[in-house]
Write a protein that holds these residues in place. Structure first.
Motif, PDB file in Angstrom:
ATOM      1  N   ALA A 166      -6.379   6.937   3.924  1.00  0.00           N
ATOM      2  CA  ALA A 166      -7.377   6.386   4.847  1.00  0.00           C
ATOM      3  C   ALA A 166      -7.243   4.865   4.917  1.00  0.00           C
ATOM      4  CB  ALA A 166      -8.781   6.793   4.409  1.00  0.00           C
ATOM      5  N   TYR A 167      -6.962   4.239   3.786  1.00  0.00           N
ATOM      6  CA  TYR A 167      -6.746   2.790   3.741  1.00  0.00           C
ATOM      7  C   TYR A 167      -5.531   2.438   4.609  1.00  0.00           C
ATOM      8  CZ  TYR A 167      -6.179  -1.858   1.657  1.00  0.00           C
ATOM      9  OH  TYR A 167      -6.049  -3.216   1.455  1.00  0.00           O
ATOM     10  N   LEU A 168      -4.442   3.177   4.429  1.00  0.00           N
ATOM     11  CA  LEU A 168      -3.235   2.939   5.219  1.00  0.00           C
ATOM     12  C   LEU A 168      -3.484   3.134   6.708  1.00  0.00           C
ATOM     13  CD1 LEU A 168      -0.533   4.573   2.955  1.00  0.00           C
ATOM     14  CD2 LEU A 168      -0.353   2.279   3.955  1.00  0.00           C
ATOM     15  N   ALA A 169      -4.306   4.102   7.064  1.00  0.00           N
ATOM     16  CA  ALA A 169      -4.586   4.361   8.478  1.00  0.00           C
ATOM     17  C   ALA A 169      -5.207   3.137   9.138  1.00  0.00           C
ATOM     18  CB  ALA A 169      -5.511   5.574   8.618  1.00  0.00           C
ATOM     19  N   ALA A 170      -6.098   2.453   8.441  1.00  0.00           N
ATOM     20  CA  ALA A 170      -6.717   1.252   9.011  1.00  0.00           C
ATOM     21  C   ALA A 170      -5.707   0.109   9.121  1.00  0.00           C
ATOM     22  CB  ALA A 170      -7.917   0.825   8.167  1.00  0.00           C
ATOM     23  N   VAL A 171      -4.819  -0.002   8.156  1.00  0.00           N
ATOM     24  CA  VAL A 171      -3.771  -1.029   8.219  1.00  0.00           C
ATOM     25  C   VAL A 171      -2.833  -0.733   9.384  1.00  0.00           C
ATOM     26  CG1 VAL A 171      -1.837  -2.100   6.982  1.00  0.00           C
ATOM     27  CG2 VAL A 171      -3.940  -1.510   5.739  1.00  0.00           C
ATOM     28  N   GLN A 172      -2.454   0.526   9.524  1.00  0.00           N
ATOM     29  CA  GLN A 172      -1.569   0.919  10.612  1.00  0.00           C
ATOM     30  C   GLN A 172      -2.245   0.702  11.967  1.00  0.00           C
ATOM     31  OE1 GLN A 172      -1.532   3.994  12.689  1.00  0.00           O
ATOM     32  NE2 GLN A 172       0.453   3.448  13.559  1.00  0.00           N
ATOM     33  N   ALA A 173      -3.544   0.969  12.061  1.00  0.00           N
ATOM     34  CA  ALA A 173      -4.279   0.753  13.315  1.00  0.00           C
ATOM     35  C   ALA A 173      -4.296  -0.725  13.690  1.00  0.00           C
ATOM     36  CB  ALA A 173      -5.699   1.289  13.198  1.00  0.00           C
TER      37      ALA A 173
ATOM     38  N   SER B  15      -4.417  11.708   9.130  1.00  0.00           N
ATOM     39  CA  SER B  15      -5.671  12.431   9.370  1.00  0.00           C
ATOM     40  C   SER B  15      -6.568  12.446   8.133  1.00  0.00           C
ATOM     41  CB  SER B  15      -5.369  13.864   9.808  1.00  0.00           C
ATOM     42  OG  SER B  15      -4.772  14.585   8.741  1.00  0.00           O
ATOM     43  N   ALA B  16      -6.143  11.832   7.048  1.00  0.00           N
ATOM     44  CA  ALA B  16      -6.917  11.859   5.798  1.00  0.00           C
ATOM     45  C   ALA B  16      -8.275  11.184   5.981  1.00  0.00           C
ATOM     46  CB  ALA B  16      -6.144  11.165   4.681  1.00  0.00           C
TER      47      ALA B  16
ATOM     48  N   THR C  57       0.832  -1.203   0.000  1.00  0.00           N
ATOM     49  CA  THR C  57       0.000   0.000   0.000  1.00  0.00           C
ATOM     50  C   THR C  57       0.868   1.256   0.000  1.00  0.00           C
ATOM     51  OG1 THR C  57      -1.698  -1.246   1.189  1.00  0.00           O
ATOM     52  CG2 THR C  57      -2.000   1.123   1.038  1.00  0.00           C
ATOM     53  N   LEU C  58       2.000   1.221   0.684  1.00  0.00           N
ATOM     54  CA  LEU C  58       2.932   2.351   0.598  1.00  0.00           C
ATOM     55  C   LEU C  58       3.440   2.520  -0.830  1.00  0.00           C
ATOM     56  CD1 LEU C  58       4.964   1.989   3.911  1.00  0.00           C
ATOM     57  CD2 LEU C  58       3.302   3.777   3.345  1.00  0.00           C
ATOM     58  N   LEU C  59       3.699   1.411  -1.514  1.00  0.00           N
ATOM     59  CA  LEU C  59       4.095   1.471  -2.920  1.00  0.00           C
ATOM     60  C   LEU C  59       2.955   2.060  -3.756  1.00  0.00           C
ATOM     61  CD1 LEU C  59       5.887   0.917  -5.365  1.00  0.00           C
ATOM     62  CD2 LEU C  59       5.050  -1.454  -5.315  1.00  0.00           C
TER      63      LEU C  59
ATOM     64  N   ASP D 123       5.110   2.897  10.814  1.00  0.00           N
ATOM     65  CA  ASP D 123       5.364   4.329  10.949  1.00  0.00           C
ATOM     66  C   ASP D 123       4.246   5.183  10.333  1.00  0.00           C
ATOM     67  OD1 ASP D 123       6.385   6.888  11.030  1.00  0.00           O
ATOM     68  OD2 ASP D 123       8.234   6.400   9.945  1.00  0.00           O
ATOM     69  N   PRO D 124       3.457   5.855  11.169  1.00  0.00           N
ATOM     70  CA  PRO D 124       2.364   6.674  10.637  1.00  0.00           C
ATOM     71  C   PRO D 124       2.830   7.952   9.932  1.00  0.00           C
ATOM     72  CG  PRO D 124       2.492   6.928  13.015  1.00  0.00           C
ATOM     73  CD  PRO D 124       3.488   5.861  12.629  1.00  0.00           C
ATOM     74  N   SER D 125       4.115   8.285  10.024  1.00  0.00           N
ATOM     75  CA  SER D 125       4.604   9.475   9.323  1.00  0.00           C
ATOM     76  C   SER D 125       4.737   9.235   7.815  1.00  0.00           C
ATOM     77  CB  SER D 125       5.944   9.927   9.901  1.00  0.00           C
ATOM     78  OG  SER D 125       6.980   9.036   9.520  1.00  0.00           O
TER      79      SER D 125
END
Length: 143
Positions: free
Chosen positions: A58-65, A82-83, A23-25, A75-77
């Motif tokens: 927003a997708y990454l935020a759920a994966v990170q959570a 906040s997206a 997802t980062l890619l 790393d949330p940075s």
């Protein structure tokens, strides 16, 4: 690249780490920061969002959570935590297809998780998606 429509809670450790990296890619692709994967079919639904970058963040935020809940330090940075984005439609048939695909992976790679989830009839979607009627997505590759 597999950007699961399923909730990341179902993934084994290898799958969760792979989802994070992929997802980062995908985020780099959407930002025009890489030449590879520009035409990857799984990016279509994010590109069609009103704000593709907010949708992938927003997708990454759920994966990170999910990773944080498991004690991992993703790393949330690396994204805008906040997206906010409107949920993307995902067809019930697509979820069913992905569930079958994941169960095959877990049966080999993580038998204990396979045993935990195999009888689940209606897995939850990733929080970035809303489930709608329909079949397997056109962008899904056969196989």
């Amino acid at each position: 690249m597999r950007l699961w429509s399923l909730h990341p809670r179902y993934l084994d450790p290898q799958g969760l780490v792979a989802l994070w990296r992929e997802t980062l890619l995908a985020r780099k692709v959407l930002r025009g920061e890489t030449r590879g994967y520009r035409h990857h079919p799984q990016l279509q639904r994010f590109r069609e969002a009103r704000d593709p970058l907010a949708a992938i963040d927003a997708y990454l935020a759920a994966v990170q959570a999910e990773a944080t809940a498991r004690g991992y330090a993703f790393d949330p940075s690396k994204f805008d935590a906040s997206a906010r984005a409107e949920p993307i439609a995902v067809a019930r048939g697509q979820l069913k297809h992905e569930w079958s695909h994941l169960m095959c992976k877990l049966e080999v790679r993580s038998p204990e998780l396979h045993a935990r989830w195999r009888d689940l009839q209606r897995p939850r979607a990733h929080p970035s998606f809303r489930v709608v009627p329909g079949g397997v997505a056109d962008w899904e590759r056969a196989g």
